[in-house]
Design an enzyme around this catalytic site. Structure first.
Site, short mmCIF file in Angstrom:
data_model
loop_
_atom_site.label_atom_id
_atom_site.label_comp_id
_atom_site.label_asym_id
_atom_site.label_seq_id
_atom_site.Cartn_x
_atom_site.Cartn_y
_atom_site.Cartn_z
N ASP A 187 0.85 -1.18 0.00
CA ASP A 187 0.00 0.00 0.00
C ASP A 187 0.89 1.23 0.00
O ASP A 187 1.86 1.29 0.74
CB ASP A 187 -0.89 0.00 1.25
CG ASP A 187 -2.11 -0.85 1.03
OD1 ASP A 187 -2.56 -0.94 -0.12
OD2 ASP A 187 -2.60 -1.44 2.01
N GLU A 229 -1.12 19.13 5.83
CA GLU A 229 -0.75 19.93 4.68
C GLU A 229 -0.47 21.36 5.10
O GLU A 229 0.54 21.96 4.74
CB GLU A 229 -1.86 19.92 3.63
CG GLU A 229 -2.09 18.56 3.03
CD GLU A 229 -3.33 18.51 2.16
OE1 GLU A 229 -3.83 19.58 1.77
OE2 GLU A 229 -3.80 17.40 1.87
N ASP A 246 -6.14 -4.20 5.60
CA ASP A 246 -6.84 -4.12 6.87
C ASP A 246 -8.36 -4.11 6.72
O ASP A 246 -9.06 -4.58 7.59
CB ASP A 246 -6.37 -2.90 7.67
CG ASP A 246 -6.43 -1.63 6.86
OD1 ASP A 246 -6.97 -1.67 5.74
OD2 ASP A 246 -5.93 -0.60 7.35
N ASP A 287 -10.53 -5.93 1.73
CA ASP A 287 -9.24 -6.55 1.41
C ASP A 287 -9.28 -8.06 1.60
O ASP A 287 -8.38 -8.77 1.16
CB ASP A 287 -8.14 -6.00 2.32
CG ASP A 287 -7.70 -4.61 1.92
OD1 ASP A 287 -7.84 -4.29 0.72
OD2 ASP A 287 -7.24 -3.86 2.79
#
Lengths: 557, 678
Positions: B307, B348, B514, B518
């Site tokens: 990932d 950010e 997780d 998935d």
């Protein structure tokens, strides 16, 4: 000069084998010339099969066993009844049951151990319709099995191992037969007889009467060499002037012994689509072969100081000398051929050691036609499994994982060598009926026993001549050991092939265990030496090694 | 690997391990290890024969008993190695077991029931499917899934990580583990594990080795070892026949000694210790393997699906550069950007302030009376209004263009385009209606990741980055991180497809995940690592669970798997290579009486036949115990290509295995002579 001759020999050998492998790759994949394919299609249709009918490993093994069983029964019957059958100008009688068993097993298993003397105990019919036929088909069986085993390692997942009848037909018709025709003509030209007339009776200068045996020899000798059979037409095999009259015939036969076994290495590389894999196996075999040859050559040329100066010429033909005898001895024991042009019993002790090791490791130093390759693949499986873990992955060969099933089968196959040689030999060294065969007591006698059982288990067929292998005990015991050495390897190897072919092929990455290159070659050689040869170290110490140390100390046996 | 056991912690294990190595002589347990079982049989036989000689006062009884003692020691050393490996796991299991206690819990009829309506019962009687209310300060009794509420949970009992984590109903953070404690708020959980089958139980069983099953490679190796033992048995039982032919007699005790030294006792004795220690290394890395098979498969992995977020990048876009519009001073842009972000608490925003600090050296404090303007989905702008009417904004390009009613200057527009093309996110900064410049936001690749992937590539492992980003962004990050491939705008279906495609090509795939979505991919992958914080479905589908919920752990798991396999292979090779020297020690000793010439094989120049045999037996036992630390620690492993690994390991363990025993046996022989023991 000596080195140059050897180099020339190897260059010619590798060149011819390389070309033969190209041809064999075509033949076995069914891509041979159309004429051949039409011809074989007719034959196969008569036999009720076709190249499209693939077999699993079980079917393949069953076909091999059935075919060889039928061959055995036919040959046994022929040998027992030869006295009443035609083509028997010298009036040879039927063979005794134990000797017929031994001989039939011996030829069906491509061993060609000869407990009999051909000119005295075989009719021409037995030679031609019995032995020569088996010379072709037992070799063809080994080649077919090897091709099936190769397919198991290299063919795409889920493919079949091929069809035994097709592979056998192709081996015999398009590989063995053409080569034999060429070699037969060459040998006949060199003076090997090819006649159906009986023995010649001649009167010597001293007035004594001499019976000179002859017969349809050239054809049988050609296939005896090409098919790593080794069973001679005459008792003394290629030392006989009619079997091997000239230097030229000797060289042609020496090359023929190794031609197909070497070609199988290259065929493997071609079928795998990665010629380096074939070269790696060739290299491992070649290094061991050359090392053995070097020992035999140096000991035979140096000779035994106890017997005076010069090369060791006892039991050797003057026309071949020490060097060509050494080359032959190394080749014939390495290649599971078993034909001889000198008496191995009379070689120096350490030459005998090399010959014993060549056979005891399981005839994988080139080995028998086909058999040498699948025998070596057995060591490859073990080597890859032992060392493959060291790269941090489940061991794999040619992208396929080697797991519990393959290891079990490989161990089973591997057990046949110590079983045949050590158990067979131990019994032969204790039971009085068997011990009677030993010519010289002491370490040399030990070598004779080991040689006989190594030769039989390895399906080689050569012998230390002094050993009385014609005793009923040995004809039977050696017969059983020959069966063990042949089928206890063929069946597990086919099973391994059948198991491998069902596995996916992982792509090659930099994480893949490399199975080409000097490192792998070294690893493979060490595996053969440590697992194969070292198992026999204790008995070899009591045989040739003890003899050699005694010889150095001035004692002879 | 990650946390080394402290010496004190280890030394506490020794007395127990020594006790266990005697207890383990019980033949009922010993027969499971054929090589050691056979050794014990030979040791017993030698003892009986030695005692018989002792009673009959025969010469050499002392030597026989000496040999017998070393044969027993060989077995005990092997037991010791196994006991030590198990002991490390047991110590951890005991700590785990301490967290398992019987408590009273409040069981609800349905998830939505009022907590006060619940009935009390004993936690050990809970069944799967029941609903339990857990208040702050209470221990979660069993594994379950949060179905109502949000709470912070202390999972340190399981993970060793003391900072509490958030567990909430719904989503991918709903799984709770028995033995953890709710620190604040409350949760209603649905029980997912039957009594005795909880995660904690499984973990205890695993680290104790109780449920340890042999892994596929271990089984295959065991077969090979049994095969070799059989072959050497043939060698040894046939030897008296050949010897008597040659006029030599070999005492049974010597045959037994030869047999034990030839069979692969070194690897046979250490095999299970290697396996247990390998699992233990995983446990130390806080990864729980549901089967040993998964650990081995990890070593075989060809393709890693990683990932992007958390593994390759920090997961937040950060300011990488400030680009002033033509004619605008850099300092002015930096100040404006900082002001526009002062009130922005997002990563950010903070990173923009950080960047401005880099440019300016210091940043302005929050001006008095300034009015923060928060980001909304409608405006897609945020910023600050100052008292004097000055206003600063930052936001997406189109939002700022709409706000200012102007388009950025040609040069700036080109830069903005370039940022977007490179996979970054451009923000425009404006004061009033003037566009001052742009901020280049990008996903920052973690330091060291590139080198890690280069190592993996050298090992032959392909890395594939999985991301929800658009292909443009994904390509840029993939190039920067040095992954081999990427899957952009990935959906669970695409992941599953990718795994199937890789597997069809013969590759083994590892991934971590997780979320419940998935689960299919985790189940399809050959090695699936689920985050402990993930959903029960994901944890069920995976074969490894990472307690730290750290996606980079996948790489560590692969290394542990490889190390396990390498350790086995190296010790096997070493063990077999040892035989050469042993032959050269024992064969001349037993044959020299019959053929004095065979003394030439005594290349080590050992003092006497007796000392030679004894030295070989002693070496055989000592080498086993000497290699215990290596078996427990695992062979040193540096990521490199298979060819390089093979060359290195063959040199160390193959060549080493040939040479070491020659030196060792000679040294022991000299020691025996010096001590007048022979």
């Amino acid at each position: 000069m000596t080195l140059l001759s050897y180099l020339l020999y190897f260059a010619v050998l590798v060149g011819l084998s390389w070309m033969l492998a190209i041809w064999m790759a075509k033949v076995y994949s069914g891509a041979g010339p159309q004429v051949l394919r039409r011809a074989e299609a007719v034959l196969l249709r008569l036999g009720g099969t076709s190249p499209d009918r693939g077999m699993g490993w079980g079917g393949y093994a069953l076909a091999v066993l059935a075919f060889n069983a039928v061959g055995f029964v036919a040959l046994y019957g022929l040998l027992r009844g030869q006295g009443a059958l035609p083509l028997n100008p010298d009036g040879v009688g039927g063979m005794a049951p134990d000797l017929a068993f031994n001989t039939a097993v011996s030829f069906v298993t491509n061993t060609n151990w000869q407990a009999y003397s051909g000119e005295a105990q075989l009719s021409y019919l037995s030679q031609m319709a019995g032995l020569t036929v088996q010379n072709f088909v037992s070799a063809g069986t080994g080649m077919a099995v090897a091709v099936a085993v190769i397919r198991g390692f290299v063919a795409p997942k889920g493919a079949s191992l091929g069809n035994f009848w097709v592979d056998l037909t192709r081996s015999v018709l398009w590989v063995l037969l053409p080569l034999s025709v060429v070699l037969t003509l060459f040998l006949a030209w060199q003076g090997v007889p090819q006649t159906l007339q009986g023995a010649v009776v001649a009167s010597g200068i001293e007035g004594g009467e001499q019976v000179i045996a002859r017969g349809p020899a050239a054809a049988q000798i050609a296939i005896k060499q090409l098919g790593t059979n080794g069973g001679g037409f005459f008792g003394v095999n290629s030392a006989h002037p009619f079997e091997n009259p000239t230097i030229a015939s000797n060289m042609a036969q020496s090359l023929s012994i190794l031609l197909i076994p070497v070609a199988f290495c290259f065929l493997f590389g071609r079928m795998a689509g990665d010629r380096r894999q074939g070269w790696a196996i060739f290299a491992a075999m070649a290094v061991m072969f050359v090392a053995g040859l070097a020992v035999v050559h140096s000991y035979e040329v140096a000779g035994n100081p106890a017997l005076g100066l010069g090369a060791n010429m006892e039991g050797k033909e003057q026309r071949f000398g020490a060097m060509l005898s050494a080359l032959w001895a190394a080749s014939t024991t390495a290649a599971s051929n078993g034909s001889v042009n000198a008496m191995h019993d009379s070689f120096m002790p350490l030459s005998g050691l090399v010959m014993l090791v060549n056979m005891a490791v399981g005839e994988v130093i080139f080995g028998g036609v086909g058999a040498g390759l699948y025998g070596m693949l057995l060591y490859v499986v073990l080597a890859v499994f032992l060392a493959g873990l060291m790269v941090g992955r489940t061991p794999e060969y040619l992208g396929r994982k080697i797991e519990a099933r393959e290891v079990t089968l490989a161990v089973l196959a591997f057990l046949s060598m110590p079983l045949g040689i050590l158990v067979g030999g131990a019994v032969a060294a204790t039971v009085p009926q068997a011990l009677a065969a030993v010519q010289e007591p002491g370490p040399h006698g030990m070598s004779e026993i080991l040689y006989a059982y190594s030769s039989a288990t390895g399906n080689n067929g050569s012998a230390f001549g002094g050993y009385g292998a014609a005793l009923p005990w040995h004809t039977t015991a050696l017969g059983i050991v020959m069966l063990l050495g042949r089928y206890a390897i063929i069946i597990p190897m086919l099973a391994i092939a059948g198991s491998m072919i069902r596995k996916p092929q992982a792509p090659v990455t930099s994480g893949t265990f490399p199975t080409h290159g000097p490192l792998f070659v070294t690893l493979l050689i060490l595996t053969v030496l440590i697992l194969g040869a070292l198992t026999f170290f204790p008995v070899l110490a009591l045989g040739p090694i003890a003899e050699e140390t005694a010889r150095v100390a001035g004692q002879s046996f | 690997m990650s946390r080394q056991a402290k010496p004190a912690e280890m030394s506490g294990l020794y007395p127990a391990a020594i006790r266990q190595s005697i207890v383990k002589l019980d033949p009922r347990g010993l027969w499971r290890n054929p090589v050691m079982f056979v050794t014990a049989v030979v040791a017993a036989m030698t003892t009986v024969l030695g005692l018989r000689d002792l009673l009959a006062s025969t010469d050499g009884a002392g030597t026989s008993l000496h040999i017998a003692a070393w044969l027993w020691l060989c077995v005990i050393f092997a037991n010791f190695a196994e006991a030590l490996a198990e002991g490390r796991g047991k110590a951890r299991a005991d700590t785990l077991r301490a967290t398992k206690s019987e408590t009273r819990v409040r069981v609800l009829g349905a998830a939505d029931d009022d907590p006060s309506s619940g009935t009390e019962m004993i936690s050990t009687a809970l069944r799967s499917g029941q609903f339990v209310h857990i208040a702050a300060g209470e221990v979660i009794p069993v594994d379950g899934e949060a179905v109502r509420g949000v709470a912070s949970v202390n999972e340190s009992a399981i993970t060793g990580e003391s900072a509490p984590v958030i567990r909430e109903a719904g989503g991918d953070r709903s799984s709770v583990t028995g033995g953890t404690t709710v620190v604040s708020d409350w949760l209603v959980i649905r029980v997912t594990a039957e009594p005795g089958k909880s995660f904690l139980d499984r973990m205890i069983a695993l680290v104790e080795g109780a449920e340890r099953q042999k892994t596929p490679n271990e089984i295959a190796l065991n077969i090979l070892l049994v095969g070799l033992t059989l072959i050497f048995l043939l060698v040894v039982v046939t030897l008296p026949a050949f010897a008597s032919y040659s006029g030599a007699t070999i005492p049974v005790i010597v045959l037994g000694a030869l047999f034990v030294t030839l069979i692969p006792t070194t690897i046979g004795g250490l095999l299970s210790a290697i396996g247990i220690a390998g699992m233990d290394r995983l446990v130390k890395a806080n990864v729980i393997a549901k089967s040993g098979r998964a650990v081995e498969a990890a070593g075989d992995v060809d393709t890693l699906l990683l990932d992007k977020t958390g593994t390759i990048t920090f997961g937040n876009r950060m300011a990488d550069a400030l680009i002033p519009a033509p004619g605008v001073d850099m300092a002015r842009l930096a100040e404006a950007a900082a002001l526009a972000s002062l009130a922005d608490e997002t990563p950010e925003g903070k990173s923009i302030v950080e960047k401005a600090r880099e440019v300016l050296g210091a940043i302005p404090g929050m001006p008095k009376g300034a009015e923060p303007v928060a980001f909304t989905a409608q405006t897609r702008l945020s910023g600050l209004d100052l008292e004097g009417g000055r206003s600063f904004r930052k936001g997406a390009t189109d939002a700022v263009i709409r706000l200012t009613g102007r388009t950025p200057a040609q040069a700036l527009a080109a830069q903005v385009d370039a940022i977007a093309r490179s996979g970054g996110t451009p923000l425009l900064v404006a004061e009033g209606t003037e566009i001052l410049g742009a901020v280049h936001l990008k996903d920052i690749v973690k330091p060291g990741v590139r080198e890690r992937f280069a190592e993996l590539r050298a090992m032959g492992i392909r890395t594939v980055m999985i991301t929800g980003d658009n292909p443009l962004t994904a390509a840029a990050i993939a190039a920067e991180a040095g992954v081999d491939d990427f899957l952009a705008e990935a959906t669970p279906e695409m992941k599953l497809d990718l795994i199937r495609r890789e597997q069809a090509g013969g590759r083994l795939v590892a991934m971590c995940g997780d979320g419940s979505n998935d689960a299919p991919a985790l189940a399809q992958a050959d090695v699936g690592v689920a985050m402990n914080a993930g959903t029960p479905a994901a944890k069920e589908a995976a074969n490894l669970i990472d307690l730290d919920s750290d996606p980079t752990k996948l790489i560590e798991v692969v290394l542990v798997g490889k190390q396990l396999l390498i350790s086995r292979g190296a010790l096997t090779t070493f063990s077999i290579a040892n035989d050469v020297a042993k032959y050269f020690a024992i064969l001349p000793a037993i044959f020299v009486a019959a053929y004095p010439g065979l003394g030439a094989l005594n290349v080590m120049g050992l003092a006497s036949p007796t000392s030679a045999i004894l030295s070989a037996v002693i070496f055989n036992a000592l080498i086993l115990v000497a290699l215990v630390p290596l078996a427990l620690r695992g062979v040193a492993y540096r990521p490199s290509s298979a060819a390089a690994l093979l060359r290195r390991n063959l040199l160390i363990y193959g060549l080493g295995g040939l040479i070491v025993p020659f030196v060792g046996i000679k040294a022991i022989d000299m020691g025996l002579v010096a001590l007048h023991l022979v």
